[in-house]
Design a protein around this motif. Structure first.
Motif, short mmCIF file in Angstrom:
data_model
loop_
_atom_site.label_atom_id
_atom_site.label_comp_id
_atom_site.label_asym_id
_atom_site.label_seq_id
_atom_site.Cartn_x
_atom_site.Cartn_y
_atom_site.Cartn_z
N PRO A 177 -10.11 27.30 -8.24
CA PRO A 177 -8.65 27.40 -8.07
C PRO A 177 -7.97 28.34 -9.07
O PRO A 177 -6.79 28.64 -8.90
CB PRO A 177 -8.18 25.96 -8.27
N SER A 178 -8.69 28.80 -10.08
CA SER A 178 -8.11 29.73 -11.05
C SER A 178 -8.65 31.15 -10.87
O SER A 178 -8.39 32.03 -11.71
CB SER A 178 -8.39 29.26 -12.49
N SER A 179 -9.36 31.40 -9.78
CA SER A 179 -9.98 32.71 -9.56
C SER A 179 -8.94 33.80 -9.36
O SER A 179 -7.87 33.58 -8.78
CB SER A 179 -10.88 32.66 -8.32
N SER A 180 -9.27 35.00 -9.83
CA SER A 180 -8.42 36.17 -9.60
C SER A 180 -8.71 36.73 -8.21
O SER A 180 -9.72 36.39 -7.58
CB SER A 180 -8.71 37.24 -10.65
N LEU A 181 -7.85 37.62 -7.75
CA LEU A 181 -8.07 38.26 -6.46
C LEU A 181 -9.38 39.03 -6.46
O LEU A 181 -10.16 38.97 -5.49
CB LEU A 181 -6.91 39.18 -6.11
N ALA A 182 -9.65 39.77 -7.53
CA ALA A 182 -10.88 40.55 -7.60
C ALA A 182 -12.11 39.65 -7.51
O ALA A 182 -13.09 39.97 -6.82
CB ALA A 182 -10.92 41.36 -8.89
N THR A 183 -12.05 38.50 -8.17
CA THR A 183 -13.17 37.56 -8.12
C THR A 183 -13.34 37.01 -6.71
O THR A 183 -14.47 36.90 -6.20
CB THR A 183 -12.94 36.40 -9.11
N LEU A 184 -12.25 36.65 -6.07
CA LEU A 184 -12.31 36.12 -4.72
C LEU A 184 -12.92 37.13 -3.75
O LEU A 184 -13.81 36.81 -2.96
CB LEU A 184 -10.91 35.73 -4.24
N VAL A 185 -12.43 38.36 -3.82
CA VAL A 185 -12.95 39.40 -2.93
C VAL A 185 -14.44 39.60 -3.16
O VAL A 185 -15.23 39.72 -2.21
CB VAL A 185 -12.18 40.72 -3.14
N ASN A 186 -14.85 39.62 -4.42
CA ASN A 186 -16.25 39.83 -4.76
C ASN A 186 -17.12 38.67 -4.28
O ASN A 186 -18.22 38.88 -3.73
CB ASN A 186 -16.41 40.01 -6.27
N MET A 187 -16.66 37.45 -4.47
CA MET A 187 -17.45 36.28 -4.07
C MET A 187 -17.66 36.24 -2.55
O MET A 187 -18.74 35.91 -2.07
CB MET A 187 -16.78 35.00 -4.54
#
Length: 329
Positions: A177-187
């Protein structure tokens, strides 16, 4: 020449209709002979579960997502810890929050009573997730179009169950729930899913509730948040204590609609990771589009759920069909 041309056209058409390698052994009709009443059994059990507790639709949907993001949709999340196996239930993203296991147990018992040792727990979870979404009311304006894509979808079947689990993968591969947009896109990219898939699948947050501990940081520390919304959420989520206190994730938690996206545009996303989808980044246009067009969201969500369900399924002789979803045979 005419016959040759006809042959080539038919051949090319047949090739174009072949499933992709990822879904080659999955089929909507996989159990049509071996367990013909499967869909009815699952739908009836989910109807009972959602009628007993509306929140269960969101819980089963989340269970499916967390299963698929760890080594594919293989029911590994359902395995209990044993002396020789460390499961995923106690991984950070699941501990004290993953729920609905007893519903899957009930469905499995009923399915096996009709067709013993035939249907995998992975397929039961995939069907249950779909049915939960179908059973939750949509926005009233959408009920006029009963054929609207997105209210339901066809679930490809034929998955088998994992004999292993990975707590470490659950800890590292499920977005937080604290992920950044870049992290979300990468995951999501690591799973073969696009940024658009990520944005539309995040719309699953249109139903359900969340624990205070998962959104405390946002309502006390983030600046891109509606002040009145933050104040409201703080009433039930103190800066210390009350970790398990619940709050709705969007403004219409009992309806599967596009309110989630409208809330993001209004800076009322409950999780930091939610608001990252509308914060001056690459997904702002998609969020705005879905906020204005609920039908588009439902259609795209259905298609993305099929892609999610096709992540690395065990098929053929890989894995097994568990007799008990909580342990390997």
């Amino acid at each position: 020449m005419a016959s040759l041309a006809k042959f080539l056209v038919v051949t090319l058409l047949a090739v174009s209709l072949l499933p992709s390698p990822a879904t080659a052994q999955l089929s909507a009709n996989f159990y049509s002979t071996s367990c013909p009443n499967l869909l009815t059994i699952v739908r009836n059990a989910m109807t009972q579960a959602v009628n007993n507790e509306a929140r269960m639709a969101a819980s089963i949907l989340r269970l499916f997502f967390h299963d698929c993001f760890v080594n594919g949709c293989d029911a590994s999340i359902l395995l209990d810890d044993t002396a020789t196996l460390t499961g995923e239930k106690n991984a950070g993203p699941n501990r004290n929050s993953a729920r609905g296991f007893q519903v899957i147990d009930t469905i499995k018992t009923r399915v096996d009573a009709a067709c013993n040792a035939t249907v995998s727990c992975a397929d039961i979870l995939a069907l249950a997730a779909r049915d939960g979404v179908v059973l939750v009311p949509k926005h009233l304006s959408l009920h006029r179009d009963k054929q609207l894509g997105g209210q339901t979808w066809t679930v490809p079947l034929g998955r088998r169950d994992a004999r292993t689990a990975s707590q470490s993968a659950a800890n590292s591969q499920i977005p937080g729930p604290s992920s950044s947009l870049a992290t979300l896109v990468n995951m999501f990219s690591n799973k073969g899913l696009s940024a658009r898939d990520m944005t539309v699948l995040s719309g699953a947050h249109t139903i359900g509730q969340a624990r205070c501990t998962t959104f405390r940081q946002r309502i006390y520390n983030d600046t891109n948040i509606n002040a009145a919304f933050a104040t409201t959420r703080r009433r039930n989520c103190p800066s210390t204590g009350g970790d398990g206190n619940l709050a709705p994730i969007d403004s219409t938690p009992a309806r599967f609609d596009n309110s989630y996206y409208r809330d993001l545009v209004a800076r009322r996303g409950l999780f930091h990771s939610d608001q990252e989808l509308f914060n001056g980044g690459s997904q702002d246009a998609a969020v705005t589009g879905y906020s204005n067009n609920g039908a588009s969201f439902l259609r795209d969500f259905a298609a993305a759920m099929v892609r999610l369900g096709n992540l690395s399924p065990l098929t053929g002789r890989n894995g097994e069909v568990r007799r008990n979803c909580r342990r390997i045979n």
